[in-house]
Design a protein around this motif. Structure first.
Motif, PDB file in Angstrom:
ATOM      1  N   LEU A  80      15.018  -2.424  29.965  1.00 28.02           N
ATOM      2  CA  LEU A  80      15.196  -0.910  29.545  1.00 28.02           C
ATOM      3  C   LEU A  80      16.374  -0.523  28.609  1.00 28.02           C
ATOM      4  O   LEU A  80      15.881   0.417  27.831  1.00 28.02           O
ATOM      5  N   ARG A 113      15.548   1.177  24.992  1.00 25.01           N
ATOM      6  CA  ARG A 113      16.268   2.427  24.524  1.00 25.01           C
ATOM      7  C   ARG A 113      16.927   2.132  23.363  1.00 25.01           C
ATOM      8  O   ARG A 113      16.865   2.979  22.654  1.00 25.01           O
ATOM      9  N   THR A 114      17.524   0.969  23.329  1.00 26.96           N
ATOM     10  CA  THR A 114      18.135   0.624  21.725  1.00 26.96           C
ATOM     11  C   THR A 114      17.131   0.522  20.625  1.00 26.96           C
ATOM     12  O   THR A 114      17.321   1.082  19.721  1.00 26.96           O
ATOM     13  N   GLU A 136      14.531   2.164  20.434  1.00 27.36           N
ATOM     14  CA  GLU A 136      13.854   3.670  20.383  1.00 27.36           C
ATOM     15  C   GLU A 136      14.808   4.250  19.408  1.00 27.36           C
ATOM     16  O   GLU A 136      14.555   4.888  18.512  1.00 27.36           O
ATOM     17  N   LEU A 196      24.486   5.129  20.495  1.00 25.94           N
ATOM     18  CA  LEU A 196      24.478   4.702  21.600  1.00 25.94           C
ATOM     19  C   LEU A 196      26.021   3.942  22.101  1.00 25.94           C
ATOM     20  O   LEU A 196      26.278   3.581  23.164  1.00 25.94           O
ATOM     21  N   LEU A 244       7.827   4.924  23.171  1.00 22.96           N
ATOM     22  CA  LEU A 244       9.168   5.159  23.897  1.00 22.96           C
ATOM     23  C   LEU A 244       9.673   6.656  23.524  1.00 22.96           C
ATOM     24  O   LEU A 244      10.260   7.171  24.590  1.00 22.96           O
ATOM     25  N   THR A 245       9.566   7.012  22.365  1.00 27.16           N
ATOM     26  CA  THR A 245       9.968   8.430  22.059  1.00 27.16           C
ATOM     27  C   THR A 245       9.404   9.482  22.961  1.00 27.16           C
ATOM     28  O   THR A 245      10.017  10.141  23.608  1.00 27.16           O
ATOM     29  N   LEU A 254      10.745   9.158  26.690  1.00 25.18           N
ATOM     30  CA  LEU A 254      11.855   9.236  26.889  1.00 25.18           C
ATOM     31  C   LEU A 254      12.097  11.017  27.003  1.00 25.18           C
ATOM     32  O   LEU A 254      12.878  11.386  27.782  1.00 25.18           O
TER      33      LEU A 254
END
Length: 295
Positions: free
Chosen positions: A8, A12-13, A15, A30, A73-74, A77
């Motif tokens: 995960l 996230r990175t 994305e 981040l 992913l975007t 989220l």
């Protein structure tokens, strides 16, 4: 890759890097190093057994697999964030509003006192917003954007129509002579915004199509265009009603009653279901009422 072992943090990175097309900007967002971003994405590519980015000397470009994963992913989220806001934080009284610079400075800011008076207890978080093309770029409760009304995955309500008409400072008009007809704009240095299409459209409307202009500058920011006109740097197409106060105060002259109406207008945007929150609905309706667009 088993569902329970999904990386995960690396996703996230990825994305963030895909959204910015920059490892450096993703690292800043981040709060990690660019090396950490690069290493996480390399491990993700190894675990998925496919390339997500094409790495160039000064840029990164998404592969087809990278673009596909980025979209999923975007959106995922964004759905998570929206769900959290709707259910977990439903008791908060803050509403975020994203607007562009000219709408913020010339429409919203002068109304803040009235907002505080009318909607006591609601904290308005005002953000500068880039152009929004679809729901993945919507990061606020409400946004004001410029377009035709077609935003993928968002609800859009027409808010405010504008018109364009030439404006010039009194000092420049005095120096270069009176403007008795639209052809007189040829004597003035012309300030363009982004491109020359709006001036070309106005000249056609005024019956002066093809008139030669003395180009002086092309400026992207609408506020800077208006300030340059006020400072006597040239004639610009004023955006009404945003620059009406400058005309009323004598900082600018509007020599012609010839108004160009663009095909696009300002719209008020929300995600589906966002107005179920009482605070969001109150702010939405207040803005519509202020613009004279409420039903």
């Amino acid at each position: 890759m088993h569902l329970r072992n999904l990386p995960l943090a690396a996703l996230r990175t990825f994305e963030a890097a895909a959204r910015h097309l920059s490892f450096k900007i993703a690292a800043e967002e981040l709060c990690v190093s660019a090396t950490t971003v690069s290493n996480q994405i390399r491990r993700l590519e190894r675990d998925m057994n496919c390339k997500l980015f094409v790495r160039k000397t000064r840029a990164v470009v998404l592969t087809d697999a990278g673009r596909s994963l980025s979209r999923v992913l975007t959106q995922s989220l964004e759905n998570i964030r929206s769900e959290v806001e709707t259910h977990v934080q439903s008791t908060r009284n803050s509403v975020s509003l994203a607007v562009g610079p000219i709408f913020a400075s010339r429409w919203m800011i002068p109304r803040l006192d009235r907002f505080r008076s009318d909607l006591k207890g609601i904290d308005l978080a005002l953000h500068n917003s880039p152009r929004i093309t679809d729901a993945t770029l919507m990061t606020s409760d409400i946004a004001v954007d410029w377009g035709t009304g077609a935003w993928v995955g968002l609800e859009a309500e027409p808010l405010l129509e504008i018109t364009y008409s030439p404006v010039v400072s009194p000092a420049l008009a005095e120096r270069l002579g009176p403007l008795n007809s639209p052809k007189g704009v040829a004597r003035f240095p012309i300030i363009h915004q982004q491109d020359r299409s709006e001036w070309a459209a106005w000249l056609k409307l005024a019956g002066c199509e093809g008139l030669g202009l003395k180009d002086t500058a092309t400026i992207v920011d609408s506020n800077v265009v208006m300030q340059a006109a006020i400072d006597g740097q040239g004639m610009a197409l004023g955006i009404f009603p945003f620059c009406q106060s400058d005309v009323d105060a004598g900082r600018l002259l509007k020599p012609f009653d010839i108004n160009l109406s663009p095909s696009r207008s300002f719209h008020l945007l929300t995600r589906p279901g966002a107005r179920q929150r009482r605070e969001v609905d109150l702010v939405f309706n207040w803005i519509m009422k202020e613009a004279g667009s409420a039903p």
